[in-house]
Design a protein around this motif. Structure first.
Motif, mmCIF file in Angstrom:
data_model
loop_
_atom_site.group_PDB
_atom_site.id
_atom_site.type_symbol
_atom_site.label_atom_id
_atom_site.label_comp_id
_atom_site.label_asym_id
_atom_site.label_seq_id
_atom_site.Cartn_x
_atom_site.Cartn_y
_atom_site.Cartn_z
ATOM 1 N N PRO A 246 0.708 -1.318 -0.182
ATOM 2 C CA PRO A 246 -0.045 0.020 0.072
ATOM 3 C C PRO A 246 0.816 1.288 0.110
ATOM 4 O O PRO A 246 0.652 2.011 1.072
ATOM 5 C CB PRO A 246 -0.852 -0.390 1.415
ATOM 6 C CG PRO A 246 0.110 -1.003 2.139
ATOM 7 C CD PRO A 246 0.824 -1.909 1.426
ATOM 8 N N PHE A 247 1.686 1.508 -1.102
ATOM 9 C CA PHE A 247 2.465 2.482 -1.212
ATOM 10 C C PHE A 247 2.677 2.876 -2.536
ATOM 11 O O PHE A 247 2.829 1.831 -3.308
ATOM 12 C CB PHE A 247 3.764 2.234 -0.227
ATOM 13 C CG PHE A 247 4.402 1.241 -0.412
ATOM 14 C CD1 PHE A 247 5.600 0.787 -1.514
ATOM 15 C CD2 PHE A 247 4.259 0.157 0.446
ATOM 16 C CE1 PHE A 247 6.045 -0.341 -1.505
ATOM 17 C CE2 PHE A 247 4.886 -1.023 0.506
ATOM 18 C CZ PHE A 247 5.636 -1.425 -0.631
ATOM 19 N N LEU A 248 3.100 4.012 -3.050
ATOM 20 C CA LEU A 248 3.638 4.393 -4.333
ATOM 21 C C LEU A 248 5.036 3.937 -4.819
ATOM 22 O O LEU A 248 5.726 4.128 -4.004
ATOM 23 C CB LEU A 248 3.507 5.739 -4.647
ATOM 24 C CG LEU A 248 3.749 6.432 -5.972
ATOM 25 C CD1 LEU A 248 2.318 6.118 -6.737
ATOM 26 C CD2 LEU A 248 3.837 7.957 -5.894
ATOM 27 N N VAL A 249 4.950 3.204 -5.952
ATOM 28 C CA VAL A 249 6.186 2.577 -6.460
ATOM 29 C C VAL A 249 6.100 3.270 -7.810
ATOM 30 O O VAL A 249 5.684 2.829 -8.711
ATOM 31 C CB VAL A 249 6.278 0.765 -6.627
ATOM 32 C CG1 VAL A 249 7.451 0.546 -7.166
ATOM 33 C CG2 VAL A 249 5.625 0.260 -5.181
ATOM 34 N N ALA A 250 6.980 4.144 -7.905
ATOM 35 C CA ALA A 250 7.593 4.983 -9.028
ATOM 36 C C ALA A 250 8.881 4.967 -9.535
ATOM 37 O O ALA A 250 9.883 5.310 -8.590
ATOM 38 C CB ALA A 250 6.964 6.440 -8.789
ATOM 39 N N GLY A 251 9.067 4.458 -10.627
ATOM 40 C CA GLY A 251 10.368 4.303 -11.384
ATOM 41 C C GLY A 251 10.704 5.540 -11.945
ATOM 42 O O GLY A 251 10.096 6.674 -11.847
ATOM 43 N N GLY A 252 11.940 5.505 -12.512
ATOM 44 C CA GLY A 252 12.352 6.780 -13.532
ATOM 45 C C GLY A 252 13.083 7.290 -12.753
ATOM 46 O O GLY A 252 13.488 7.358 -11.451
ATOM 47 N N ASN A 253 13.624 8.517 -13.233
ATOM 48 C CA ASN A 253 14.351 9.660 -12.353
ATOM 49 C C ASN A 253 13.426 10.549 -11.416
ATOM 50 O O ASN A 253 12.513 10.557 -11.699
ATOM 51 C CB ASN A 253 14.933 10.730 -13.281
ATOM 52 C CG ASN A 253 16.005 9.959 -14.305
ATOM 53 O OD1 ASN A 253 16.823 9.058 -13.807
ATOM 54 N ND2 ASN A 253 16.035 10.485 -15.614
ATOM 55 N N GLU A 254 13.928 10.911 -10.307
ATOM 56 C CA GLU A 254 13.142 11.408 -9.365
ATOM 57 C C GLU A 254 12.937 12.857 -9.783
ATOM 58 O O GLU A 254 13.550 13.692 -10.354
ATOM 59 C CB GLU A 254 13.965 11.470 -8.204
ATOM 60 C CG GLU A 254 13.134 12.162 -6.971
ATOM 61 C CD GLU A 254 13.993 12.377 -5.561
ATOM 62 O OE1 GLU A 254 13.370 12.997 -4.647
ATOM 63 O OE2 GLU A 254 14.952 11.679 -5.565
ATOM 64 N N PRO A 255 11.672 13.200 -9.867
ATOM 65 C CA PRO A 255 11.134 14.485 -10.428
ATOM 66 C C PRO A 255 12.079 15.762 -9.394
ATOM 67 O O PRO A 255 12.154 15.535 -8.382
ATOM 68 C CB PRO A 255 9.795 14.498 -10.304
ATOM 69 C CG PRO A 255 9.176 13.570 -9.147
ATOM 70 C CD PRO A 255 10.273 12.696 -9.347
ATOM 71 N N THR A 256 11.835 16.874 -10.152
ATOM 72 C CA THR A 256 12.400 17.904 -9.449
ATOM 73 C C THR A 256 11.468 18.521 -8.395
ATOM 74 O O THR A 256 11.963 18.881 -7.186
ATOM 75 C CB THR A 256 12.579 19.207 -10.527
ATOM 76 O OG1 THR A 256 13.416 18.806 -11.479
ATOM 77 C CG2 THR A 256 13.274 20.422 -9.759
ATOM 78 N N TYR A 257 10.161 18.643 -8.611
ATOM 79 C CA TYR A 257 9.110 19.041 -7.761
ATOM 80 C C TYR A 257 8.292 18.044 -7.071
ATOM 81 O O TYR A 257 8.377 17.432 -6.195
ATOM 82 C CB TYR A 257 8.406 20.452 -8.388
ATOM 83 C CG TYR A 257 9.268 21.184 -8.653
ATOM 84 C CD1 TYR A 257 9.724 22.100 -7.421
ATOM 85 C CD2 TYR A 257 9.659 21.739 -9.765
ATOM 86 C CE1 TYR A 257 10.356 23.363 -7.742
ATOM 87 C CE2 TYR A 257 10.510 23.003 -10.078
ATOM 88 C CZ TYR A 257 10.915 23.703 -9.075
ATOM 89 O OH TYR A 257 11.536 25.006 -9.238
ATOM 90 N N GLU A 258 7.269 17.446 -7.943
ATOM 91 C CA GLU A 258 6.243 16.428 -7.765
ATOM 92 C C GLU A 258 5.950 15.839 -9.042
ATOM 93 O O GLU A 258 6.172 16.268 -10.148
ATOM 94 C CB GLU A 258 5.173 17.019 -6.973
ATOM 95 C CG GLU A 258 4.090 18.085 -8.042
ATOM 96 C CD GLU A 258 4.454 19.376 -7.792
ATOM 97 O OE1 GLU A 258 3.826 20.070 -8.522
ATOM 98 O OE2 GLU A 258 5.413 19.713 -6.957
ATOM 99 N N ARG A 259 5.230 14.562 -8.876
ATOM 100 C CA ARG A 259 5.060 13.870 -10.076
ATOM 101 C C ARG A 259 3.384 14.257 -10.300
ATOM 102 O O ARG A 259 2.603 14.101 -9.516
ATOM 103 C CB ARG A 259 4.908 12.431 -9.903
ATOM 104 C CG ARG A 259 6.233 11.830 -9.251
ATOM 105 C CD ARG A 259 6.195 10.340 -9.040
ATOM 106 N NE ARG A 259 7.461 9.925 -8.354
ATOM 107 C CZ ARG A 259 8.470 9.727 -8.979
ATOM 108 N NH1 ARG A 259 8.502 9.474 -10.381
ATOM 109 N NH2 ARG A 259 9.632 9.245 -8.600
ATOM 110 N N PHE A 260 3.454 14.764 -11.534
ATOM 111 C CA PHE A 260 2.183 15.540 -12.006
ATOM 112 C C PHE A 260 1.347 14.707 -12.336
ATOM 113 O O PHE A 260 1.521 13.416 -12.958
ATOM 114 C CB PHE A 260 2.695 16.811 -13.039
ATOM 115 C CG PHE A 260 3.269 17.691 -12.735
ATOM 116 C CD1 PHE A 260 2.750 18.768 -12.109
ATOM 117 C CD2 PHE A 260 4.768 18.032 -13.005
ATOM 118 C CE1 PHE A 260 3.531 20.028 -11.587
ATOM 119 C CE2 PHE A 260 5.455 18.918 -12.580
ATOM 120 C CZ PHE A 260 4.843 19.998 -11.858
ATOM 121 N N GLN A 261 -0.001 14.866 -12.393
ATOM 122 C CA GLN A 261 -0.969 14.008 -12.497
ATOM 123 C C GLN A 261 -2.221 14.656 -12.813
ATOM 124 O O GLN A 261 -2.549 15.882 -12.416
ATOM 125 C CB GLN A 261 -1.656 13.287 -11.568
ATOM 126 C CG GLN A 261 -2.677 12.146 -11.868
ATOM 127 C CD GLN A 261 -2.671 11.087 -10.383
ATOM 128 O OE1 GLN A 261 -3.064 11.628 -9.471
ATOM 129 N NE2 GLN A 261 -2.471 9.728 -10.714
#
Length: 320
Positions: free
Chosen positions: A203-218
Motif C-alpha cells: 500500500p505505497f507508491l512505487v514510482a520508477g524513473g528519475n526523481e522529479p524536481t518538484y512533484e509527479r504531475f497528474q
C-alpha cells in the motif's frame, strides 16, 4: 556571533538594542504605523489619547479589577440541554474477558440518553459511570480514525456515527465486536490478520524513473480514476462483514483489495502488474461472491464491490 558582538543586557532583563524593542512593541522605535503610506515619524502622529492608553493595559491588571478581558466569550461551562429530548434505552453488550473466564456473557444496562447522543456516548456512559471494566477502542469520535468499528444491532458500523435516536429503541441496542477477527476482550479484536493482508498488497507508491524536481504531475482525470478508494480509513468494517472472510481466514478481504485498487489505477505507480499478480490468487479477488455486504458496511460510502470488479477486469485484460 562572537561574544564581542553580543549586546549587553541590563540587570532588569531589558535590552537597549532597538531590534529587541521592535519585538517588544511591534514597531520600530521613533515610528508609528500608517495604513495609507508606509511609516511616518512620531512628529507627524497625533498624540496618544486616554482610550489608547486604557486599551494597552495589561489584561492581568484588568482582570484584577474584576473586568473581563476583551477576548472572553460569554459562554456557559455546561451546555444547556434542557431543550434536547431524552429517552430511556437498554444497551446490551457482549462481554468477554479471557483472564477471568472463557465463557461469553451479555450485560444489559438501563440508560437515559439525549437525542443528540451516539452509540459511542452510551458506551462512554457505561464505562465512566457504571462499569469501568468495559473496554473498547475509540479515538477521534468523528468517523475518521476508524477505531470504533463494531456490530450494532447486527450490522457493522462506527459507534461514533450511529445516532441512538435512529435505532429501534423499543428493543435492546445490541453491541458486539466485529466478526472474523479473534476477540481479545469485550469489544476489542486482534487487527493483525487484517493489517497483514493490507501490507501484502504493497500500500505505497512505487514510482520508477528519475526523481522529479518538484512533484509527479497528474491530470484531474487520472486522479479521479481512483478517487473513491482513497477514502478508506482501515476500520475493517467491510472485511469483517464479508461471509467469505468469516469462513476463510486466508482471504485478502475487501479492504486490502480496495487499497490495492487505489495504487493499481494510479497513473504515477509502476507496480500495478505486481499487485494484480498478488491478487490473482485463489485467496485474492476471485474469492469475492459479490454479496455487497462490504459496500453496505463501509462508513465512508466507498463502492467496494465495484472496485473489486474493476480489479478483476484489470487482471483479465492483462492476461489477454
Amino acid at each position: 556571533m562572537s561574544p564581542s558582538h553580543t549586546p549587553e543586557r541590563p540587570e532588569n532583563g531589558r535590552s537597549n538594542d532597538p531590534q529587541d524593542r521592535v519585538q517588544e512593541h511591534g514597531q520600530a522605535p521613533g515610528h508609528a504605523q500608517d495604513d495609507r503610506a508606509g511609516y511616518k515619524t512620531d512628529a507627524d502622529s497625533p498624540a496618544v489619547d486616554a482610550q489608547d492608553v486604557a486599551g494597552s493595559q495589561d489584561p492581568a491588571a484588568v482582570n484584577a479589577e474584576g473586568a473581563a478581558p476583551a477576548s472572553k466569550i460569554d459562554v456557559q461551562d455546561d451546555v444547556e440541554r434542557a431543550d434536547i429530548p431524552t429517552f430511556d434505552l437498554t444497551l446490551r453488550i457482549r462481554r468477554y474477558n479471557p483472564e477471568v473466564s472463557d465463557e461469553v456473557r451479555w450485560d444489559e444496562f438501563k440508560l437515559t440518553m439525549y437525542g443528540t447522543d451516539r452509540v459511542l456516548d452510551a458506551l462512554h456512559k457505561v464505562k465512566w459511570e457504571i462499569d469501568g471494566t468495559l473496554v473498547f477502542r475509540r479515538s477521534c469520535a468523528h468517523g475518521v480514525c476508524g477505531s470504533d468499528a463494531m456490530r450494532i444491532n447486527g450490522q457493522n458500523r462506527l459507534a461514533c456515527k450511529v445516532l441512538l435516536k435512529d435505532l429501534d429503541l423499543s428493543k435492546p441496542v445490541t453491541v458486539e465486536p466485529i466478526k472474523g477477527l479473534p476477540c481479545e476482550k469485550d469489544l476489542i479484536v486482534d487487527m493483525e490478520p487484517f493489517f497483514q493482508s493490507y501490507r501484502e498488497i504493497m500500500p505505497f507508491l512505487v514510482a520508477g524513473g528519475n526523481e522529479p524536481t518538484y512533484e509527479r504531475f497528474q491530470s484531474q482525470e487520472d486522479r479521479a480514476r481512483y478517487d473513491d478508494t482513497t477514502k478508506c480509513i482501515l476500520c475493517a468494517a467491510c472485511t469483517s462483514s464479508c461471509p467469505v472472510f468469516w469462513t476463510d481466514g486466508q482471504y485478502f478481504g475487501p479492504a486490502a483489495i480496495v487499497n490495492a485498487h487505489r495504487f493499481i489505477f494510479d497513473s504515477r505507480d509502476d507496480a500495478g502488474d505486481l499487485r494484480l499478480e498478488i491478487l490473482n490468487d485463489k485467496e485474492g479477488v476471485w474469492r469475492c461472491r459479490t454479496t455487497f455486504n462490504c459496500t453496505e458496511a463501509c462508513p465512508r460510502g466507498i463502492q467496494i464491490t465495484k472496485a473489486i470488479a474493476e480489479v478483476k477486469n484489470a487482471i483479465l485484460s492483462r492476461s489477454m
